[in-house]
Design a protein around this motif. Structure first.
Motif, short mmCIF file in Angstrom:
data_model
loop_
_atom_site.label_atom_id
_atom_site.label_comp_id
_atom_site.label_asym_id
_atom_site.label_seq_id
_atom_site.Cartn_x
_atom_site.Cartn_y
_atom_site.Cartn_z
N ALA A 1 -18.46 -40.51 -40.69
CA ALA A 1 -17.24 -39.71 -40.68
C ALA A 1 -17.32 -38.60 -39.64
N SER A 2 -16.14 -38.17 -39.20
CA SER A 2 -16.08 -37.00 -38.33
C SER A 2 -15.07 -36.02 -38.91
N ILE A 3 -15.37 -34.75 -38.72
CA ILE A 3 -14.57 -33.68 -39.31
C ILE A 3 -14.22 -32.67 -38.23
N ILE A 4 -12.96 -32.28 -38.16
CA ILE A 4 -12.52 -31.22 -37.25
C ILE A 4 -12.42 -29.95 -38.09
N ILE A 5 -13.05 -28.88 -37.62
CA ILE A 5 -13.03 -27.61 -38.32
C ILE A 5 -12.28 -26.60 -37.47
N ASN A 6 -11.29 -25.97 -38.08
CA ASN A 6 -10.52 -24.91 -37.44
C ASN A 6 -9.78 -25.38 -36.18
N PRO A 7 -9.02 -26.46 -36.27
CA PRO A 7 -8.35 -26.94 -35.06
C PRO A 7 -7.28 -25.96 -34.57
N SER A 8 -7.29 -25.71 -33.28
CA SER A 8 -6.26 -24.84 -32.72
C SER A 8 -5.11 -25.71 -32.24
N ILE A 9 -4.01 -25.09 -31.97
CA ILE A 9 -2.83 -25.81 -31.51
C ILE A 9 -3.10 -26.46 -30.15
N SER A 10 -4.01 -25.86 -29.38
CA SER A 10 -4.22 -26.31 -28.00
C SER A 10 -5.27 -27.41 -27.84
N ILE A 11 -5.83 -27.96 -28.93
CA ILE A 11 -6.84 -29.00 -28.74
C ILE A 11 -6.22 -30.29 -28.23
N SER A 12 -7.04 -31.07 -27.55
CA SER A 12 -6.60 -32.38 -27.10
C SER A 12 -6.56 -33.32 -28.29
N LYS A 13 -5.84 -34.42 -28.14
CA LYS A 13 -5.76 -35.41 -29.21
C LYS A 13 -7.17 -35.94 -29.50
N THR A 14 -7.54 -36.00 -30.76
CA THR A 14 -8.87 -36.44 -31.15
C THR A 14 -8.82 -37.16 -32.49
N GLU A 15 -9.82 -37.97 -32.77
CA GLU A 15 -9.91 -38.68 -34.04
C GLU A 15 -10.79 -37.91 -35.01
N ALA A 16 -10.42 -37.94 -36.28
CA ALA A 16 -11.25 -37.32 -37.32
C ALA A 16 -10.83 -37.89 -38.67
N ASP A 17 -11.78 -37.94 -39.58
CA ASP A 17 -11.50 -38.40 -40.94
C ASP A 17 -10.96 -37.27 -41.81
#
Length: 174
Positions: free
Chosen positions: A18-34
């Motif tokens: 699994a992958s987890i995004i923590i604290n995503p900002s509005i400016s992040i690029s498109k990414t995959e996460a569970d």
């Protein structure tokens, strides 16, 4: 297990399952996460930037996704997150929030600290992690206070449970 700083405040923790995004900002690029974890209660992000996410964690509790255990604790308007991924226990939060409840925090091998605000840096060594990853505007100051002058800097840190250093290592993210 990999921990990557995607931008100034967004982390990605990726394990085998699994992958987890923590604290995503509005400016992040498109990414995959569970899963997505928001550290501040007033956080906003664009869910269209995260593909395949099955859960967004906004409050305290116990969660599990694809074998990765996630435990969140609220400290005022912030959260501290403990993730057990690939047999490595990772603690993520702001230095200020961790300082407030450091005596209640379970042992973690990797501690990831946001150093944007002033906090008592000695709590980091009191947690006795194998690795401290520091990001944020005051990361150099925090590293120096830990007695580390020559510290490697990287956007990504990779380890496994059997490759954790015996002596505390400090890495600057970003």
């Amino acid at each position: 297990m990999d921990i990557t700083l995607l931008n100034e405040n967004t982390l990605k923790v990726k394990g085998k399952n699994a992958s987890i995004i923590i604290n995503p900002s509005i400016s992040i690029s498109k990414t995959e996460a569970d899963a997505v974890i928001l550290l501040k209660s007033d956080s906003s992000f664009n869910p269209d930037k995260i593909e395949d996410s099955r859960i967004t964690v906004k409050g305290p509790g116990e969660y599990e996704i694809s074998g990765v255990k996630i435990s969140t604790t609220r400290v005022e308007n912030e959260q501290i997150v403990r993730i057990d991924v690939d047999n490595v226990k990772v603690l993520v939060g702001s230095g200020k929030a961790i300082e407030k409840i450091h005596d209640k925090i379970e042992e973690s091998q990797v501690v990831v600290i946001n150093s944007d605000e002033e906090f008592n840096h000695s709590i980091l060594t009191a947690l006795e992690p194998n690795v401290i990853l520091i990001y944020g505007s005051k990361k150099g100051e925090v590293a120096k206070s830990l007695g580390k002058d020559e510290i490697e800097s990287a956007n990504k840190y990779s380890t496994t449970s059997d490759k954790l250093p015996a002596e505390m290592e400090v890495v600057l993210l970003g």
